[in-house]
Design a protein around this motif. Sequence first.
Motif, PDB file in Angstrom:
ATOM      1  N   GLY A   6      45.138  26.452  31.019  1.00  0.00           N
ATOM      2  CA  GLY A   6      45.819  27.364  30.117  1.00  0.00           C
ATOM      3  C   GLY A   6      46.413  26.570  28.971  1.00  0.00           C
ATOM      4  O   GLY A   6      46.906  25.468  29.178  1.00  0.00           O
ATOM      5  N   PHE A   7      46.324  27.114  27.767  1.00  0.00           N
ATOM      6  CA  PHE A   7      46.972  26.430  26.637  1.00  0.00           C
ATOM      7  C   PHE A   7      47.688  27.446  25.749  1.00  0.00           C
ATOM      8  O   PHE A   7      47.211  28.563  25.541  1.00  0.00           O
ATOM      9  CB  PHE A   7      45.978  25.575  25.841  1.00  0.00           C
ATOM     10  CG  PHE A   7      44.858  26.316  25.162  1.00  0.00           C
ATOM     11  CD1 PHE A   7      44.970  26.741  23.849  1.00  0.00           C
ATOM     12  CD2 PHE A   7      43.669  26.566  25.843  1.00  0.00           C
ATOM     13  CE1 PHE A   7      43.926  27.405  23.217  1.00  0.00           C
ATOM     14  CE2 PHE A   7      42.622  27.232  25.237  1.00  0.00           C
ATOM     15  CZ  PHE A   7      42.746  27.651  23.914  1.00  0.00           C
ATOM     16  N   ASP A   8      48.866  27.033  25.295  1.00  0.00           N
ATOM     17  CA  ASP A   8      49.691  27.852  24.409  1.00  0.00           C
ATOM     18  C   ASP A   8      49.444  27.450  22.963  1.00  0.00           C
ATOM     19  O   ASP A   8      49.148  26.283  22.666  1.00  0.00           O
ATOM     20  CB  ASP A   8      51.173  27.673  24.727  1.00  0.00           C
ATOM     21  CG  ASP A   8      51.523  28.055  26.153  1.00  0.00           C
ATOM     22  OD1 ASP A   8      50.773  28.839  26.760  1.00  0.00           O
ATOM     23  OD2 ASP A   8      52.550  27.557  26.654  1.00  0.00           O
ATOM     24  N   MET A   9      49.602  28.420  22.072  1.00  0.00           N
ATOM     25  CA  MET A   9      49.418  28.181  20.635  1.00  0.00           C
ATOM     26  C   MET A   9      50.631  28.670  19.876  1.00  0.00           C
ATOM     27  O   MET A   9      51.434  29.446  20.395  1.00  0.00           O
ATOM     28  CB  MET A   9      48.157  28.905  20.154  1.00  0.00           C
ATOM     29  CG  MET A   9      46.882  28.474  20.872  1.00  0.00           C
ATOM     30  SD  MET A   9      45.502  29.614  20.591  1.00  0.00           S
ATOM     31  CE  MET A   9      46.087  31.071  21.454  1.00  0.00           C
ATOM     32  N   ASP A  10      50.748  28.254  18.639  1.00  0.00           N
ATOM     33  CA  ASP A  10      51.859  28.723  17.810  1.00  0.00           C
ATOM     34  C   ASP A  10      51.500  30.011  17.078  1.00  0.00           C
ATOM     35  O   ASP A  10      52.192  30.426  16.144  1.00  0.00           O
ATOM     36  CB  ASP A  10      52.319  27.634  16.835  1.00  0.00           C
ATOM     37  CG  ASP A  10      51.210  27.138  15.915  1.00  0.00           C
ATOM     38  OD1 ASP A  10      50.114  27.736  15.924  1.00  0.00           O
ATOM     39  OD2 ASP A  10      51.440  26.147  15.189  1.00  0.00           O
ATOM     40  N   VAL A  11      50.415  30.656  17.511  1.00  0.00           N
ATOM     41  CA  VAL A  11      50.009  31.978  17.008  1.00  0.00           C
ATOM     42  C   VAL A  11      49.638  32.834  18.217  1.00  0.00           C
ATOM     43  O   VAL A  11      49.333  32.306  19.291  1.00  0.00           O
ATOM     44  CB  VAL A  11      48.808  31.878  16.041  1.00  0.00           C
ATOM     45  CG1 VAL A  11      49.199  31.127  14.770  1.00  0.00           C
ATOM     46  CG2 VAL A  11      47.618  31.206  16.723  1.00  0.00           C
TER      47      VAL A  11
ATOM     48  N   ILE B 176      45.880  31.216  26.164  1.00  0.00           N
ATOM     49  CA  ILE B 176      44.471  31.448  26.484  1.00  0.00           C
ATOM     50  C   ILE B 176      44.149  30.710  27.772  1.00  0.00           C
ATOM     51  O   ILE B 176      44.608  29.595  28.006  1.00  0.00           O
ATOM     52  CB  ILE B 176      43.557  30.960  25.338  1.00  0.00           C
ATOM     53  CG1 ILE B 176      43.592  31.972  24.178  1.00  0.00           C
ATOM     54  CG2 ILE B 176      42.118  30.752  25.814  1.00  0.00           C
ATOM     55  CD1 ILE B 176      42.752  31.587  22.977  1.00  0.00           C
ATOM     56  N   ARG B 177      43.346  31.361  28.626  1.00  0.00           N
ATOM     57  CA  ARG B 177      42.879  30.736  29.870  1.00  0.00           C
ATOM     58  C   ARG B 177      41.414  30.342  29.744  1.00  0.00           C
ATOM     59  O   ARG B 177      40.608  31.098  29.198  1.00  0.00           O
ATOM     60  CB  ARG B 177      43.011  31.708  31.049  1.00  0.00           C
ATOM     61  CG  ARG B 177      44.359  31.728  31.712  1.00  0.00           C
ATOM     62  CD  ARG B 177      44.327  32.562  32.980  1.00  0.00           C
ATOM     63  NE  ARG B 177      44.082  33.975  32.743  1.00  0.00           N
ATOM     64  CZ  ARG B 177      43.726  34.845  33.667  1.00  0.00           C
ATOM     65  NH1 ARG B 177      43.523  34.440  34.919  1.00  0.00           N
ATOM     66  NH2 ARG B 177      43.549  36.110  33.379  1.00  0.00           N
ATOM     67  N   LEU B 178      41.077  29.182  30.294  1.00  0.00           N
ATOM     68  CA  LEU B 178      39.696  28.731  30.391  1.00  0.00           C
ATOM     69  C   LEU B 178      39.341  28.582  31.863  1.00  0.00           C
ATOM     70  O   LEU B 178      40.007  27.844  32.600  1.00  0.00           O
ATOM     71  CB  LEU B 178      39.518  27.386  29.678  1.00  0.00           C
ATOM     72  CG  LEU B 178      39.890  27.332  28.195  1.00  0.00           C
ATOM     73  CD1 LEU B 178      39.666  25.924  27.653  1.00  0.00           C
ATOM     74  CD2 LEU B 178      39.098  28.349  27.384  1.00  0.00           C
TER      75      LEU B 178
END
Length: 382
Positions: free
Chosen positions: A320-325, A351-353
């Motif tokens: 999982g990764f977080d974004m600034d959008v 978003i999950r991969l």
Amino acid sequence: MKPFDVYPLIDVTPFKAAGSKIWDEQGIEYLDLYGGHAVISIGHSHPHFTNRIKNQLDHIAFYSNSVQIPIQSELASKLGEVSGYSEYDLFLCNSGAEANENALKLASFDTGKKGFISFTKGFHGRTAGAVALTDNPKIIAPFNEHDHVYILPFNDLEAVEKQLSQGNIAGVIVEGIQGVGGIQVPDAAFLSGLAKLTKQYNAKLILDEVQSGYARTGKFFAHQWVENLKPDLITIAKGMGNGYPIGGVLISPDFTASHGLLGTTFGGNHLACAAALAVLEVIESEQLEQKALENGEWIMKELSTIEGVTAVRGKGLMIGFDMDVPAAPVRSALIHEHKIFTGSSAGKNTIRLLPPLNIETSDLTLFLEKLKEVLKLQKSTA
């Protein structure tokens, strides 16, 4: 009649698939980095998988659990061997939610108690007991509300011991890594502490490995990253059948079986067991635990260098990764403009991969390039 409209559908109609690729009705190719909710573990249409199923169809596809089904024993033996849990028993069912329901039932039968503990951001399914233990009020009907369910802060042992000390808890259920919650990895000390506390207070520890199991994290089960941890019950599904519906509960030797204690019509049928055996054979022969670990470490490192990515979590190919959008427009651009499937989560910016475990590094490289493009465009239009 039409399908009950409960799914927000992506405007793509898959027609065929192979490996980590999907083609729609027009022949347009897509890269699958989500595996249909972590289900596609060994790749779409893996030749060993399809041959196993075809061969089984030539003999018998289904009969109920009222007769001898030797392939169930074959599956249990192979699963014990590959997972390291040979001393456990296996109850077969059809889905992750059903696996969790049966684990909850076993814990309650064994302890004579009815209380259960789960955790914030946890997800355990949509059936009656499983959804009551899920931290999402939007999907819990009034019928599913129980006064003996306690959803406690994740990674908080003090809160767990306080509730266990009341003497009413049959079991504690926790995901090996929280999936829907945004790929939240439990502290090793938290999982070890749960094992000690449940034993101390005569409760059962249930490890929900429905999404995090089957080599996805670089170990067969995510909890195996914690040394010497042996849960009372382990629930499995998703990647277990590579798309064929099957689930199960691994049951420690401390439990006693009796006829009629659990049951299912479709669970453990011949075709499902053939599919599940094929998955285990491919995981073993293609060394997919190691491949998931190596590719996961590499892509997580690369993700952390991308401008706009603010945090990266996970193990192996459960990422999982977080974004600034917000994630929604990023996922939309990836699927519609760049033909790449990714997954959402409870986190607005996450978003999950969850790709097939045998995905090629070149496919992951392509995804990283397109993600950079999308994030750059998102910033320029913000």
